[in-house]
Design a protein around this motif. Structure first.
Motif, mmCIF file in Angstrom:
data_model
loop_
_atom_site.group_PDB
_atom_site.id
_atom_site.type_symbol
_atom_site.label_atom_id
_atom_site.label_comp_id
_atom_site.label_asym_id
_atom_site.label_seq_id
_atom_site.Cartn_x
_atom_site.Cartn_y
_atom_site.Cartn_z
ATOM 1 N N ILE A 239 0.844 -1.197 0.000
ATOM 2 C CA ILE A 239 0.000 0.000 0.000
ATOM 3 C C ILE A 239 0.878 1.245 0.000
ATOM 4 N N GLU A 240 0.591 2.144 -0.919
ATOM 5 C CA GLU A 240 1.338 3.397 -1.009
ATOM 6 C C GLU A 240 0.408 4.563 -0.691
ATOM 7 N N PHE A 241 0.789 5.347 0.290
ATOM 8 C CA PHE A 241 0.021 6.527 0.663
ATOM 9 C C PHE A 241 0.444 7.704 -0.211
ATOM 10 N N GLU A 242 -0.530 8.418 -0.747
ATOM 11 C CA GLU A 242 -0.234 9.692 -1.390
ATOM 12 C C GLU A 242 -0.482 10.772 -0.347
ATOM 13 N N TRP A 249 -4.217 13.038 3.036
ATOM 14 C CA TRP A 249 -3.654 11.781 2.545
ATOM 15 C C TRP A 249 -4.730 11.002 1.796
ATOM 16 N N TYR A 251 -5.159 6.750 -0.087
ATOM 17 C CA TYR A 251 -4.555 5.513 -0.571
ATOM 18 C C TYR A 251 -5.640 4.586 -1.114
#
Length: 391
Positions: A239-242, A249, A251
């Motif tokens: 999982i990549e958080f923007e 935030w 994701y």
């Protein structure tokens, strides 16, 4: 001889003795520690949060559909500051302080429909827009007319069906504030939905512990292993958080809908047709708004401080208008609500209460953060920025 001038020194910032601990939270996520416990249990910190966050920035406080008709209004209080939101005869929505201009007594309570508001103390009368219309027995005072008197207005903006306010007379422009979310959150077409109801829950912990918990994916398979923890399909390591400006935030992940068996209770959202039923997106707008999308529904959480160790959650469950026409909607919604509320009251609730006990301990020492807490780290550091803590 003149008496010596007595100097009044401002109270020291609550961060002065916490610099070393805060410095560790300021490190990159893989090296950082959690926030110092004192920030979750200090009344001085809570007062500073009121001044620098809740009375300073834009806050989402409800839905337009709560006041659909002229004369509709609702009242609320944030950090001890009461206000009214109303819709006038022209359909315009406005907000103003719920404090009579005479002695400050609230002129309205709850929600409803009215032509105006009457102070229960001395019968000063206001119209639906907060303009003073009558002030009995004031003819012998210098107040010769009610003209120009109005309950103090509060900045208000509407966005995708939501109502935002700011107590700040000169807040950041709303367009600039909302632009990152307008760009990234097109998935959340909340203006095409309405809320089934507003559920209010109270939890005995500091508001930040709940906000952090709603972001935290680290705990999901542990605390929620008997509910939706098993529905998460995406490897948490993937999982990549923007991370968005000002503590925001977003994701994406694969996760089944919220129901006992993980199967959709409602039709797939129209704008997600053709996409997987495991589509799931979460996002947050600082300081206290959490947005959650599953393939068949939307959920919005507002987290409001009531006291240093007491917080209210306002939960909105949203569905496209057509879904409400289904004959089985209410039955399915009750199952959906029970599932969500159970996760809060029986799973998250007891844990954040234990967290509150922990941060109250004189022996509490902030622990190392996991890489899975990247969004929590981002939010914590923007919180420190907003509070004026050392960088």
């Amino acid at each position: 001889m003149n008496a010596p001038v007595e100097l009044t020194l401002a109270a020291p910032e609550p961060f002065a003795h916490l610099c070393d601990a805060i410095e560790k939270t300021r490190l990159p996520p893989a090296q950082a520690s959690q926030l110092p416990g004192e920030l979750y249990c200090s009344k001085q910190v809570a007062q500073l949060e009121k001044d620098r966050i809740f009375l300073h920035t834009w806050l989402c406080i409800g839905r337009e559909e709560q006041i659909p008709n002229p004369g509709d209004y609702f009242t609320q209080s944030i950090a001890g500051e009461p206000f009214i939101v109303s819709r006038d005869d022209n359909g315009n929505v406005s907000a103003f302080l719920n404090m009579c201009l005479h002695r400050g007594v609230p002129v309205a309570s709850g929600h409803g429909n009215a032509r105006g508001f009457r102070c229960p103390y001395h019968a000063w009368n206001y119209d639906i827009k907060g303009n003073l219309r009558a002030a009995p027995y004031m003819g012998k005072s210098t107040m010769t007319s009610t003209e120009g008197y109005r309950l103090k207005p509060i900045q208000l903006q509407l966005w995708r069906g939501w109502i935002f306010i700011s107590f700040n007379d000169n807040p950041l422009g709303f367009t600039e504030f909302i632009e990152p979310y307008e760009r990234e959150l097109w998935w959340f077409r909340t203006e095409q939905c309405r809320s089934a109801e507003k559920v209010v829950l109270e939890v005995n912990c500091n508001w930040k512990l709940l906000v952090e918990n709603l972001i935290d994916i680290y705990h999901v398979p542990v605390i929620h292993k008997t509910s939706f923890g098993s529905f998460l399909k995406t490897d948490r390591n993937a999982i990549e958080f923007e991370l968005l400006p000002r503590g925001g935030w977003i994701y994406e992940q694969e996760a089944r809908p919220h129901s006992k068996d993980g199967e959709p209770l409602f039709p797939i959202l129209p704008w997600l047709e053709g996409m997987s039923s495991s589509t799931s997106i979460k996002a947050g707008i600082f300081p206290n708004l959490n947005l959650s999308l599953r393939a068949d529904s939307l959920r919005m959480w507002q987290v409001w401080p009531v006291a240093v160790d007491k917080t209210e959650i306002h939960l909105y469950s949203l569905f496209p208008y057509a879904v409400f026409e289904r004959p089985d909607f209410q039955t399915r919604y009750e199952e959906y609500k029970d599932f969500i509320v159970h996760a809060i009251t029986d799973e998250d609730g007891p844990m954040v209460v234990e967290l509150q006990k922990a941060v109250n301990s004189r022996f509490y020492k902030p622990g190392q953060m996991s890489h899975l807490e990247g969004a929590v780290h981002h939010l914590m550091n923007y919180y420190l920025d907003a509070m004026g803590a050392p960088a």
